[in-house]
Design a protein around this motif. Structure first.
Motif, mmCIF file in Angstrom:
data_model
loop_
_atom_site.group_PDB
_atom_site.id
_atom_site.type_symbol
_atom_site.label_atom_id
_atom_site.label_comp_id
_atom_site.label_asym_id
_atom_site.label_seq_id
_atom_site.Cartn_x
_atom_site.Cartn_y
_atom_site.Cartn_z
ATOM 1 N N SER A 68 -6.180 4.092 -27.460
ATOM 2 C CA SER A 68 -6.853 5.329 -27.790
ATOM 3 C C SER A 68 -5.965 6.431 -28.205
ATOM 4 N N ALA A 69 -4.718 6.412 -27.732
ATOM 5 C CA ALA A 69 -3.846 7.495 -27.798
ATOM 6 C C ALA A 69 -3.543 7.364 -29.405
ATOM 7 N N GLY A 70 -3.717 6.509 -30.076
ATOM 8 C CA GLY A 70 -3.301 6.114 -31.568
ATOM 9 C C GLY A 70 -1.842 5.785 -31.752
ATOM 10 N N LEU A 71 -1.421 5.011 -30.604
ATOM 11 C CA LEU A 71 0.073 4.844 -30.629
ATOM 12 C C LEU A 71 0.461 3.333 -31.186
ATOM 13 N N VAL A 72 -0.655 2.448 -31.788
ATOM 14 C CA VAL A 72 -0.449 1.285 -31.943
ATOM 15 C C VAL A 72 -0.217 1.226 -33.525
ATOM 16 N N SER A 73 1.117 0.531 -33.858
ATOM 17 C CA SER A 73 1.522 0.374 -35.160
ATOM 18 C C SER A 73 0.522 -0.424 -35.909
ATOM 19 N N ILE A 74 -0.032 0.292 -36.925
ATOM 20 C CA ILE A 74 -0.826 -0.462 -37.893
ATOM 21 C C ILE A 74 -0.323 -0.124 -39.254
ATOM 22 N N SER A 75 1.191 0.159 -39.532
ATOM 23 C CA SER A 75 1.609 0.494 -40.671
ATOM 24 C C SER A 75 1.851 -0.715 -41.431
ATOM 25 N N ALA A 76 1.510 -1.143 -42.507
ATOM 26 C CA ALA A 76 2.114 -2.209 -43.296
ATOM 27 C C ALA A 76 3.762 -2.176 -43.548
ATOM 28 N N SER A 77 4.099 -1.098 -43.563
ATOM 29 C CA SER A 77 5.518 -0.782 -44.139
ATOM 30 C C SER A 77 6.447 -1.241 -42.761
ATOM 31 N N SER A 78 5.852 -1.241 -41.474
ATOM 32 C CA SER A 78 6.742 -1.910 -40.552
ATOM 33 C C SER A 78 6.867 -3.238 -40.161
ATOM 34 N N GLY A 79 5.805 -4.001 -41.004
ATOM 35 C CA GLY A 79 5.756 -5.320 -41.128
ATOM 36 C C GLY A 79 5.391 -5.781 -39.693
ATOM 37 N N HIS A 80 5.552 -7.210 -39.359
ATOM 38 C CA HIS A 80 5.017 -7.894 -38.108
ATOM 39 C C HIS A 80 6.202 -8.070 -37.172
ATOM 40 N N TRP A 81 6.260 -8.004 -35.942
ATOM 41 C CA TRP A 81 7.079 -8.644 -35.191
ATOM 42 C C TRP A 81 7.291 -10.248 -35.401
ATOM 43 N N PRO A 82 8.440 -10.749 -35.330
ATOM 44 C CA PRO A 82 8.754 -12.083 -35.553
ATOM 45 C C PRO A 82 7.581 -12.864 -34.579
ATOM 46 N N VAL A 83 7.296 -12.482 -33.447
ATOM 47 C CA VAL A 83 6.321 -13.125 -32.727
ATOM 48 C C VAL A 83 4.817 -13.270 -33.137
ATOM 49 N N THR A 84 4.584 -11.976 -33.599
ATOM 50 C CA THR A 84 3.404 -11.693 -34.192
ATOM 51 C C THR A 84 2.855 -12.776 -35.591
ATOM 52 N N SER A 85 4.031 -12.555 -36.376
ATOM 53 C CA SER A 85 4.034 -13.415 -37.585
ATOM 54 C C SER A 85 3.928 -14.843 -37.238
ATOM 55 N N TRP A 86 4.783 -15.275 -36.267
ATOM 56 C CA TRP A 86 4.794 -16.905 -36.031
ATOM 57 C C TRP A 86 3.181 -17.078 -35.429
ATOM 58 N N PHE A 87 2.530 -16.264 -34.481
ATOM 59 C CA PHE A 87 1.503 -16.477 -33.989
ATOM 60 C C PHE A 87 0.354 -16.568 -35.053
ATOM 61 N N LEU A 88 0.502 -15.803 -35.944
ATOM 62 C CA LEU A 88 -0.611 -15.637 -36.806
ATOM 63 C C LEU A 88 -0.512 -16.839 -37.940
ATOM 64 N N HIS A 89 0.658 -17.182 -38.307
ATOM 65 C CA HIS A 89 0.882 -18.271 -39.121
ATOM 66 C C HIS A 89 0.484 -19.624 -38.580
ATOM 67 N N TYR A 90 0.777 -19.803 -37.253
ATOM 68 C CA TYR A 90 0.537 -20.909 -36.611
ATOM 69 C C TYR A 90 -1.105 -21.181 -36.360
ATOM 70 N N SER A 91 -1.891 -19.919 -36.006
ATOM 71 C CA SER A 91 -3.235 -20.009 -36.039
ATOM 72 C C SER A 91 -3.787 -20.532 -37.425
ATOM 73 N N MET A 92 -3.362 -19.762 -38.614
ATOM 74 C CA MET A 92 -3.813 -20.032 -39.864
ATOM 75 C C MET A 92 -3.666 -21.632 -40.072
ATOM 76 N N ARG A 93 -2.382 -22.088 -39.845
ATOM 77 C CA ARG A 93 -2.211 -23.498 -39.846
ATOM 78 C C ARG A 93 -3.133 -24.280 -39.398
ATOM 79 N N ARG A 94 -3.422 -24.302 -38.037
ATOM 80 C CA ARG A 94 -4.145 -24.982 -37.205
ATOM 81 C C ARG A 94 -5.565 -24.995 -37.725
ATOM 82 N N ALA A 95 -5.920 -23.480 -37.815
ATOM 83 C CA ALA A 95 -7.387 -23.349 -38.281
ATOM 84 C C ALA A 95 -7.893 -24.102 -39.738
#
Ligand code: HEC
Ligand code: HEC
Ligand code: HEC
Length: 399
Positions: free
Chosen positions: A41-68
């Protein structure tokens, strides 16, 4: 009152270690949730493409994609003809239109702008071997949420999605020359292949548009002799225009043609229809000997139809005959047999769509057997596409 409630609550809680533990966990989760909501709500979540993903987010998203993708592509049947050159040509043509911007291709660097996306669209040749053909089909058909990977524009056209898969499977070994040849045809060898009399001056706004059409339909409108792309040269102008508008509005389904037609305004579509209608007619030339028996069967069926199946005669609407026909009825003579057969299959399955006249074809095609479709396609392909001097006047007449 409150005090006695709290006392009773702590008595109850004190009863078991498990209950205390459960409460502790619930409290922590509640605080985390509240914290996340407050941050958001305070607008502090990083949504910028320029900052990329944390390695753990990237791993989790790719893992979900592969499994799905793996699970959801189970049961998809892979066609046997994925090595068919016509499919590969069609897939390559579309790759240049719809995928290159993000993924690049052999000899064509990736767009610097697309590289700023998160996740970044990968250069595909080294990725293909990680996926089974049915998984590639699933990805290209459905796209991938939370990435920019789009879904197929015409979900009815699985045949086109398979064409892209056929192309993707060739990608790992593909040289830049081969890519250019597949996606650009004659223009790859000779950029001036748009024949001199058709060559338009740079100031002509139609020039670049025609150059794009020529990648697939050939500089002479003859469909590049691959069987993947229909002949346009010498087609009825009214039918061409109505078909382009049908693609643009989505009433004719094709993930290949819809994005192209939708990107052009009606005036340009009109000029394109006029241009292709007046090009000298081209007749498909198949290297293989035509199957004369199939042609003979097709010829009879086209002339008199099949009463017991309620199949109408085709020549009444499509010729060959001397009679003046409605210009909304396409010329079939000399068209590629595979293209004709595919359109009949699509009509029969109710998946082609088309102009306001398309309904006529659904009932006709639904009554044909696959063999009859093939015979009719062979017959019409064997005919010479005639020069029709009356081409100038293209007002559609009533049927
Ligand atoms: C607007 C950009 C964009 C377009 C256009 C696009 N893609 Fe993608 N594609 C992506 C992104 C982003 C991903 C996900 C990358 C990742 O895995 O993190 C992706 C993933 C893929 C993958 C999975 C790759 C892997 O191993 O992770 C395939 C295969 C693919 N795309 C094929 C295609 C094809 C074929 C087309 C054209 C029909 C296409 N894409 C059009 C952006 C795009
Ligand atoms: C990437 C390849 C590609 C490009 C580029 C392309 N086409 Fe097509 N075109 C196709 C394919 C494939 C079909 C058959 C689609 C179907 O099954 O409905 C088609 C069908 C058509 C048809 C319908 C023909 C018929 O007999 O019903 C017309 C008209 C047409 N294209 C015009 C154009 C024009 C004009 C351009 C340029 C603005 C163009 N196309 C660019 C691949 C392409
Ligand atoms: C009453 C007129 C009529 C009859 C009879 C008819 N057609 Fe058609 N046909 C059409 C019209 C109109 C279209 C164009 C539909 C559209 O795209 O909107 C068409 C389209 C087609 C196409 C697609 C052409 C292309 O370029 O995409 C094929 C193939 C075809 N017809 C084959 C046949 C065959 C084979 C028969 C006989 C069994 C037949 N038609 C009977 C009117 C007719």
């Amino acid at each position: 009152m409150l005090r006695s409630f709290l006392e009773r609550f702590f008595d109850w809680l004190g009863g078991s270690l498990f209950r205390r533990l459960a409460l502790g966990v619930a409290l922590v989760l509640l605080m985390l949730g509240a914290g996340a909501l407050a941050l958001t709500s305070a607008g502090l979540v990083s949504i910028s493409a320029s900052s990329g993903h944390w390695p753990v987010t990237s791993w989790f998203l790719h893992y979900s994609m592969r499994r799905a993708v793996s699970t959801q592509s189970l049961g998809i049947e892979v066609p046997e003809n994925l090595a068919d050159p016509a499919l590969i040509f069609k897939g390559a043509g579309h790759f240049e239109t719809g995928c290159l911007v993000c993924h690049g291709a052999p000899g064509r660097g990736q767009s610097l702008i697309a590289q700023q996306m998160t996740p970044e669209p990968p250069y595909l040749p080294s990725r293909i071997s990680r996926w089974e053909p049915q998984e590639l089909f699933w990805i290209v058909r459905h796209g991938i949420k939370f990435t920019a990977m789009p879904a197929w524009p015409a979900l009815k056209r699985d045949d086109e999605v398979w064409a892209v898969v056929a192309f993707l499977q060739q990608l790992p070994e593909m040289s830049p020359e081969r890519y250019r040849q597949l996606a650009f045809g004659e223009r790859a060898e000779n950029p001036a292949a748009v024949a001199p009399e058709h060559l338009r001056s740079l100031s002509d706004p139609l020039g670049p548009v025609l150059a794009d059409c020529a990648r697939c339909h050939g500089p002479d409108g003859g469909g590049r002799a691959t069987g993947a792309f229909p002949i346009l040269a010498g087609q009825n102008q009214a039918y061409l225009l109505a078909s382009l508008k049908a693609y643009a509005s989505g009433s004719r389904a094709s993930g290949v043609m819809q994005p192209i037609a939708a990107g052009l305004d009606d005036e340009v579509l009109g000029q394109l229809a006029e241009y292709y209608a007046q090009l000298p007619p081209v007749t498909s030339r198949d290297e293989a000997q035509p199957d004369l028996e199939a042609v003979a069967r097709g010829s009879e069926l086209a002339a008199i139809g099949a009463k017991e199946q309620k199949v109408p005669s085709c020549i009444h609407c499509h010729g060959p005959s001397e009679a003046q026909r409605n210009r909304m009825y396409p010329v079939l003579a000399g068209q590629y047999p595979d293209y004709l057969a595919l359109q009949l299959q699509l009509f029969a399955a109710g998946e082609r769509g088309g102009t306001e006249y398309a309904e006529i074809m659904h009932s006709a095609a639904q009554r044909l057997t696959p063999d009859q479709m093939r015979d009719l396609a062979q017959f019409y392909a064997s005919l010479e596409r005639a020069n029709r001097p009356e081409q100038g006047n293209n007002d559609a007449q009533e049927p």
